[in-house]
Design a protein around this motif. Structure first.
Motif, PDB file in Angstrom:
ATOM      1  N   PHE A 252       4.282  -5.082  -8.587  1.00 21.43           N
ATOM      2  CA  PHE A 252       3.086  -4.237  -8.493  1.00 21.43           C
ATOM      3  C   PHE A 252       2.225  -4.670  -7.307  1.00 21.43           C
ATOM      4  O   PHE A 252       1.756  -3.833  -6.528  1.00 21.43           O
ATOM      5  CB  PHE A 252       2.273  -4.327  -9.788  1.00 21.43           C
ATOM      6  CG  PHE A 252       1.132  -3.354  -9.860  1.00 21.43           C
ATOM      7  CD1 PHE A 252       1.309  -2.102 -10.432  1.00 21.43           C
ATOM      8  CD2 PHE A 252      -0.125  -3.681  -9.362  1.00 21.43           C
ATOM      9  CE1 PHE A 252       0.245  -1.187 -10.497  1.00 21.43           C
ATOM     10  CE2 PHE A 252      -1.179  -2.790  -9.416  1.00 21.43           C
ATOM     11  CZ  PHE A 252      -0.989  -1.539  -9.983  1.00 21.43           C
ATOM     12  N   PHE A 253       2.007  -5.966  -7.158  1.00 23.40           N
ATOM     13  CA  PHE A 253       1.208  -6.482  -6.050  1.00 23.40           C
ATOM     14  C   PHE A 253       1.835  -6.102  -4.710  1.00 23.40           C
ATOM     15  O   PHE A 253       1.150  -5.649  -3.786  1.00 23.40           O
ATOM     16  CB  PHE A 253       1.108  -8.007  -6.171  1.00 23.40           C
ATOM     17  CG  PHE A 253       0.206  -8.666  -5.163  1.00 23.40           C
ATOM     18  CD1 PHE A 253      -0.939  -8.027  -4.678  1.00 23.40           C
ATOM     19  CD2 PHE A 253       0.479  -9.948  -4.700  1.00 23.40           C
ATOM     20  CE1 PHE A 253      -1.774  -8.637  -3.759  1.00 23.40           C
ATOM     21  CE2 PHE A 253      -0.350 -10.579  -3.776  1.00 23.40           C
ATOM     22  CZ  PHE A 253      -1.480  -9.919  -3.302  1.00 23.40           C
ATOM     23  N   SER A 254       3.153  -6.227  -4.630  1.00 24.30           N
ATOM     24  CA  SER A 254       3.851  -5.970  -3.373  1.00 24.30           C
ATOM     25  C   SER A 254       3.945  -4.489  -3.034  1.00 24.30           C
ATOM     26  O   SER A 254       4.037  -4.129  -1.856  1.00 24.30           O
ATOM     27  CB  SER A 254       5.267  -6.565  -3.436  1.00 24.30           C
ATOM     28  OG  SER A 254       5.215  -7.957  -3.689  1.00 24.30           O
ATOM     29  N   SER A 255       3.904  -3.641  -4.041  1.00 26.94           N
ATOM     30  CA  SER A 255       4.026  -2.203  -3.788  1.00 26.94           C
ATOM     31  C   SER A 255       2.665  -1.524  -3.626  1.00 26.94           C
ATOM     32  O   SER A 255       2.466  -0.728  -2.710  1.00 26.94           O
ATOM     33  CB  SER A 255       4.813  -1.520  -4.918  1.00 26.94           C
ATOM     34  OG  SER A 255       4.181  -1.725  -6.169  1.00 26.94           O
ATOM     35  N   GLU A 256       1.710  -1.883  -4.501  1.00 27.01           N
ATOM     36  CA  GLU A 256       0.400  -1.231  -4.464  1.00 27.01           C
ATOM     37  C   GLU A 256      -0.507  -1.797  -3.374  1.00 27.01           C
ATOM     38  O   GLU A 256      -1.374  -1.096  -2.854  1.00 27.01           O
ATOM     39  CB  GLU A 256      -0.282  -1.362  -5.830  1.00 27.01           C
ATOM     40  CG  GLU A 256       0.435  -0.639  -6.952  1.00 27.01           C
ATOM     41  CD  GLU A 256       0.520   0.852  -6.726  1.00 27.01           C
ATOM     42  OE1 GLU A 256      -0.509   1.450  -6.328  1.00 27.01           O
ATOM     43  OE2 GLU A 256       1.606   1.424  -6.936  1.00 27.01           O
ATOM     44  N   TYR A 257      -0.345  -3.059  -3.064  1.00 30.01           N
ATOM     45  CA  TYR A 257      -1.171  -3.714  -2.038  1.00 30.01           C
ATOM     46  C   TYR A 257      -0.248  -4.450  -1.073  1.00 30.01           C
ATOM     47  O   TYR A 257      -0.361  -5.675  -0.886  1.00 30.01           O
ATOM     48  CB  TYR A 257      -2.153  -4.684  -2.696  1.00 30.01           C
ATOM     49  CG  TYR A 257      -3.007  -4.049  -3.762  1.00 30.01           C
ATOM     50  CD1 TYR A 257      -4.110  -3.264  -3.432  1.00 30.01           C
ATOM     51  CD2 TYR A 257      -2.710  -4.218  -5.110  1.00 30.01           C
ATOM     52  CE1 TYR A 257      -4.893  -2.663  -4.405  1.00 30.01           C
ATOM     53  CE2 TYR A 257      -3.484  -3.626  -6.096  1.00 30.01           C
ATOM     54  CZ  TYR A 257      -4.568  -2.847  -5.744  1.00 30.01           C
ATOM     55  OH  TYR A 257      -5.347  -2.252  -6.705  1.00 30.01           O
ATOM     56  N   ASN A 258       0.642  -3.699  -0.451  1.00 26.99           N
ATOM     57  CA  ASN A 258       1.706  -4.300   0.346  1.00 26.99           C
ATOM     58  C   ASN A 258       1.178  -5.130   1.501  1.00 26.99           C
ATOM     59  O   ASN A 258       1.660  -6.245   1.756  1.00 26.99           O
ATOM     60  CB  ASN A 258       2.655  -3.215   0.865  1.00 26.99           C
ATOM     61  CG  ASN A 258       3.828  -3.802   1.605  1.00 26.99           C
ATOM     62  OD1 ASN A 258       3.907  -3.741   2.828  1.00 26.99           O
ATOM     63  ND2 ASN A 258       4.759  -4.402   0.870  1.00 26.99           N
ATOM     64  N   SER A 259       0.186  -4.613   2.205  1.00 27.91           N
ATOM     65  CA  SER A 259      -0.365  -5.344   3.342  1.00 27.91           C
ATOM     66  C   SER A 259      -0.961  -6.671   2.892  1.00 27.91           C
ATOM     67  O   SER A 259      -0.729  -7.719   3.512  1.00 27.91           O
ATOM     68  CB  SER A 259      -1.432  -4.501   4.047  1.00 27.91           C
ATOM     69  OG  SER A 259      -2.012  -5.217   5.119  1.00 27.91           O
ATOM     70  N   ALA A 260      -1.734  -6.638   1.798  1.00 28.02           N
ATOM     71  CA  ALA A 260      -2.343  -7.865   1.283  1.00 28.02           C
ATOM     72  C   ALA A 260      -1.276  -8.839   0.802  1.00 28.02           C
ATOM     73  O   ALA A 260      -1.360 -10.045   1.062  1.00 28.02           O
ATOM     74  CB  ALA A 260      -3.305  -7.531   0.148  1.00 28.02           C
TER      75      ALA A 260
END
Length: 337
Positions: free
Chosen positions: A217-225
């Motif tokens: 979820f972190f990597s897909s929804e906030y990929n840049s971060a």
């Protein structure tokens, strides 16, 4: 976004004085709590006679929406002696683990009607009560339902023979390392995104699929971060194992939610029942802020992880004590180091 700081005491004497002060403060708070519960029946009777409103009405009308209101409603219901109200609470407790969102809302309606009948609250005279009280009830038992959902995902172990599990794992790699192709399923390349060995499945044993779902979820929804946090984990002096730290933060998020410590955030983030997406976003906030906290702490090595994580968790708990706390992932500031 809350700023998290570490306070270091200059001397052992300062630390002892602070501990004594904290003890006295806690003792005083416990004494006040005892007095309140001792005189609570009289206070309720007096306020009911003076305001012509029951305690739940006074809370719903007088407290701001969110944690400030919902936590008071929760306490009032827990202390209720009315048989019909306690029976309805037991029904909600028994059904919440398996019910759908629609079924939960139907149970909430029954709870609202039960309270209004027990307290003799007339809808014509108090048209807003059902809505305000219903929101609180949905938040309270929605939070308990979320715990059940999170627990179910956590206890579901990663299965390499499950194509869906494998697909999500490969998707995680593609999101974090879009320019690098995996050489094989079992490879040392997994260590590039912070797994311990050649096969990530062994790292998911403690948190099950919840660890993978959070990372994904972190990597897909906030990929840049997420990719910037990954780059921080590769720092030559202050680096850490991205995936392993992420799974540890899954454990932290899980503990905070299960223990009820995160209620403040979830009661403020939505007026309805919180969903699994809200848990994932809570995790993302923790990961992003932990990365910032880790870098600012300037650890000597990864061996400092436990100490720094404990400080970080204490700071998060301190912030969660405030009724107004809500963690948001809006307007992330990505820092280069």
């Amino acid at each position: 976004m809350a700023l998290i700081q570490v306070n270091n005491f200059a001397s052992t004497g300062g630390g002892n004085a602070t501990r004594s002060s904290l003890f006295l403060t806690m003792l005083f708070k416990n004494f006040l709590t005892y007095l309140y519960f001792y005189f609570r029946p009289f206070i309720k009777w007096f306020l009911r006679r003076f305001t012509r409103l029951c305690e739940l009405q006074r809370i719903c009308y007088g407290s701001p929406a969110g944690a400030a209101r919902t936590r008071q409603v929760e306490m009032s219901l827990q202390l209720s002696r009315r048989r019909e109200i306690r029976e309805m609470m037991n029904i909600l407790d028994n059904e919440v683990e398996h019910c759908s969102e629609y079924e939960l809302r139907e149970l909430v309606k029954k709870m609202v009607m039960t309270v209004m009948m027990a307290k003799k609250i007339k809808p014509r005279n108090h048209p807003d009560f059902a809505r305000l009280f219903g929101e609180c009830v949905e938040q309270i038992w929605g939070y308990r339902r979320l715990i059940c959902i999170v627990e179910a995902i956590r206890t579901d172990q990663y299965d390499p023979d499950n194509l869906n599990n494998e697909k999500k794992l490969f998707q995680l790699w593609s999101l974090l390392m879009p320019d690098d192709r995996l050489e094989s399923r079992i490879t040392k390349q997994w260590q590039d995104i912070g797994f311990q060995g050649d096969d990530p499945k062994t790292d998911f044993r403690g948190m099950g699929l919840l660890g993978l779902e959070n990372l994904l979820f972190f990597s897909s929804e906030y990929n840049s971060a997420a990719r910037h946090v990954l780059s921080h984990s590769h720092h030559p002096n202050h680096g850490y194992t991205f995936a392993i730290v992420g799974i540890n933060l899954t454990s932290m998020a899980y503990r905070l939610v299960k223990a009820g410590k995160a209620k403040t955030h979830f009661y403020n983030i939505t007026r309805r029942a919180p969903r699994i997406e809200h848990f994932h976003k809570f995790y993302c906030y923790l990961f992003f802020e932990f990365d910032r906290f880790w870098i600012s702490s300037k650890p000597k090595s990864i061996m400092d992880f436990s100490i720094i994580q404990e400080k970080f968790e204490r700071n998060i708990l301190s912030v969660l004590d405030e009724d107004s706390t809500v963690f948001k992932m809006n307007n992330l500031v990505v820092e280069h180091i």
